[in-house]
Design a protein around this motif. Structure first.
Motif, PDB file in Angstrom:
ATOM      1  N   CYS A  49       0.759  -1.479  -0.067  1.00 55.61           N
ATOM      2  CA  CYS A  49       0.104   0.010   0.085  1.00 55.61           C
ATOM      3  C   CYS A  49       0.783   1.164  -0.019  1.00 55.61           C
ATOM      4  O   CYS A  49       1.929   1.370   0.901  1.00 55.61           O
ATOM      5  CB  CYS A  49      -0.953   0.130   1.299  1.00 55.61           C
ATOM      6  N   TRP A 105      -3.309  -3.025   8.194  1.00 57.15           N
ATOM      7  CA  TRP A 105      -4.386  -3.727   7.311  1.00 57.15           C
ATOM      8  C   TRP A 105      -5.281  -4.175   7.881  1.00 57.15           C
ATOM      9  O   TRP A 105      -5.380  -4.709   9.086  1.00 57.15           O
ATOM     10  CB  TRP A 105      -3.516  -4.789   6.387  1.00 57.15           C
ATOM     11  N   TYR A 106      -6.480  -4.265   7.393  1.00 57.73           N
ATOM     12  CA  TYR A 106      -7.919  -4.660   8.025  1.00 57.73           C
ATOM     13  C   TYR A 106      -8.394  -5.548   6.942  1.00 57.73           C
ATOM     14  O   TYR A 106      -8.195  -5.652   5.848  1.00 57.73           O
ATOM     15  CB  TYR A 106      -9.054  -3.444   8.228  1.00 57.73           C
ATOM     16  N   GLN A 112     -12.391  -7.640   6.293  1.00 56.95           N
ATOM     17  CA  GLN A 112     -13.880  -7.469   6.327  1.00 56.95           C
ATOM     18  C   GLN A 112     -14.401  -8.461   7.471  1.00 56.95           C
ATOM     19  O   GLN A 112     -15.180  -8.335   8.233  1.00 56.95           O
ATOM     20  CB  GLN A 112     -14.441  -7.261   5.071  1.00 56.95           C
ATOM     21  N   ARG A 159     -14.925  -3.965   9.892  1.00 51.48           N
ATOM     22  CA  ARG A 159     -13.691  -4.522   9.651  1.00 51.48           C
ATOM     23  C   ARG A 159     -12.837  -4.558  10.739  1.00 51.48           C
ATOM     24  O   ARG A 159     -12.836  -3.688  11.494  1.00 51.48           O
ATOM     25  CB  ARG A 159     -13.037  -3.344   8.577  1.00 51.48           C
ATOM     26  N   TYR A 180      -7.936  -4.348   3.469  1.00 54.35           N
ATOM     27  CA  TYR A 180      -7.928  -2.862   3.300  1.00 54.35           C
ATOM     28  C   TYR A 180      -6.875  -2.388   3.666  1.00 54.35           C
ATOM     29  O   TYR A 180      -6.499  -2.434   5.096  1.00 54.35           O
ATOM     30  CB  TYR A 180      -9.204  -2.288   3.903  1.00 54.35           C
ATOM     31  N   CYS A 181      -6.228  -1.507   3.314  1.00 59.77           N
ATOM     32  CA  CYS A 181      -5.059  -0.604   3.764  1.00 59.77           C
ATOM     33  C   CYS A 181      -5.618   0.475   4.558  1.00 59.77           C
ATOM     34  O   CYS A 181      -6.876   1.106   4.089  1.00 59.77           O
ATOM     35  CB  CYS A 181      -4.193  -0.253   2.351  1.00 59.77           C
ATOM     36  N   ARG A 182      -5.052   0.884   5.697  1.00 61.88           N
ATOM     37  CA  ARG A 182      -5.530   1.953   6.452  1.00 61.88           C
ATOM     38  C   ARG A 182      -4.318   2.640   6.908  1.00 61.88           C
ATOM     39  O   ARG A 182      -3.315   2.418   7.265  1.00 61.88           O
ATOM     40  CB  ARG A 182      -6.358   1.295   7.729  1.00 61.88           C
ATOM     41  N   SER A 196      -3.799   6.433   9.406  1.00 63.72           N
ATOM     42  CA  SER A 196      -4.554   7.159  10.738  1.00 63.72           C
ATOM     43  C   SER A 196      -3.504   8.359  10.925  1.00 63.72           C
ATOM     44  O   SER A 196      -2.465   7.991  11.101  1.00 63.72           O
ATOM     45  CB  SER A 196      -5.105   6.221  11.393  1.00 63.72           C
ATOM     46  N   TRP A 210      -7.863   7.130   6.981  1.00 59.51           N
ATOM     47  CA  TRP A 210      -8.152   6.869   5.566  1.00 59.51           C
ATOM     48  C   TRP A 210      -7.944   5.400   5.308  1.00 59.51           C
ATOM     49  O   TRP A 210      -7.262   4.769   5.535  1.00 59.51           O
ATOM     50  CB  TRP A 210      -7.330   7.817   4.678  1.00 59.51           C
ATOM     51  N   TRP A 211      -8.947   5.143   4.014  1.00 54.05           N
ATOM     52  CA  TRP A 211      -8.981   3.814   3.631  1.00 54.05           C
ATOM     53  C   TRP A 211      -8.620   3.596   2.213  1.00 54.05           C
ATOM     54  O   TRP A 211      -8.850   4.807   1.531  1.00 54.05           O
ATOM     55  CB  TRP A 211     -10.378   3.138   3.856  1.00 54.05           C
TER      56      TRP A 211
END
Length: 121
Positions: free
Chosen positions: A21, A35-36, A38, A44, A93-95, A97, A110-111
């Motif tokens: 990412c 990373w998250y 679902q 998530r 999902y990359c995250r 913060s 942000w996602w």
């Protein structure tokens, strides 16, 4: 901040896959990254996270199998996933913060777009 994730794929159980990412935009505001996935719930869940200083945290289900790393100069975060299990099949999902750490339910940050990881048995 914009997050561009890559590395989706299909692997057999026991195999490996790497996710990447890259952050762009106002990257100076980023503190933690990770990373998250679902999962089966509505929320998530964090899989792995890393602070700006390099401290890492992992979900119990991936400890010893996944490794998160970060390059602050390139504004990238990587997730190396080894010994994958069918239960790891999910959208990841990359995250990023502004907060020092990432956690499930963190409303700040942000996602990136989701990337599908499929592990066949």
């Amino acid at each position: 901040v914009q997050l561009q994730a890559s590395g989706r794929g299909l692997v057999q159980a026991g195999g490996s896959l790497s996710l990447r990412c890259e952050a762009s935009g106002n990257v100076v505001s980023i503190n933690s990254m990770g990373w998250y996935r679902q999962g089966t719930g509505k929320q998530r869940e964090v899989v792995a996270s890393i602070t700006r200083g390099g401290s890492t945290n992992y979900a119990d289900s991936v400890k010893g199998r996944f490794t998160i790393s970060r390059d602050n100069d390139k504004n990238t975060v990587h997730l190396q996933m080894n010994n994958l299990e069918p239960e790891d099949t999910d959208v990841y999902y990359c995250r990023a913060s502004q907060t020092p750490v990432l956690y499930t339910g963190n409303p700040f940050g942000w996602w990136g777009q989701g990337t599908l990881v499929t592990v066949s048995s």
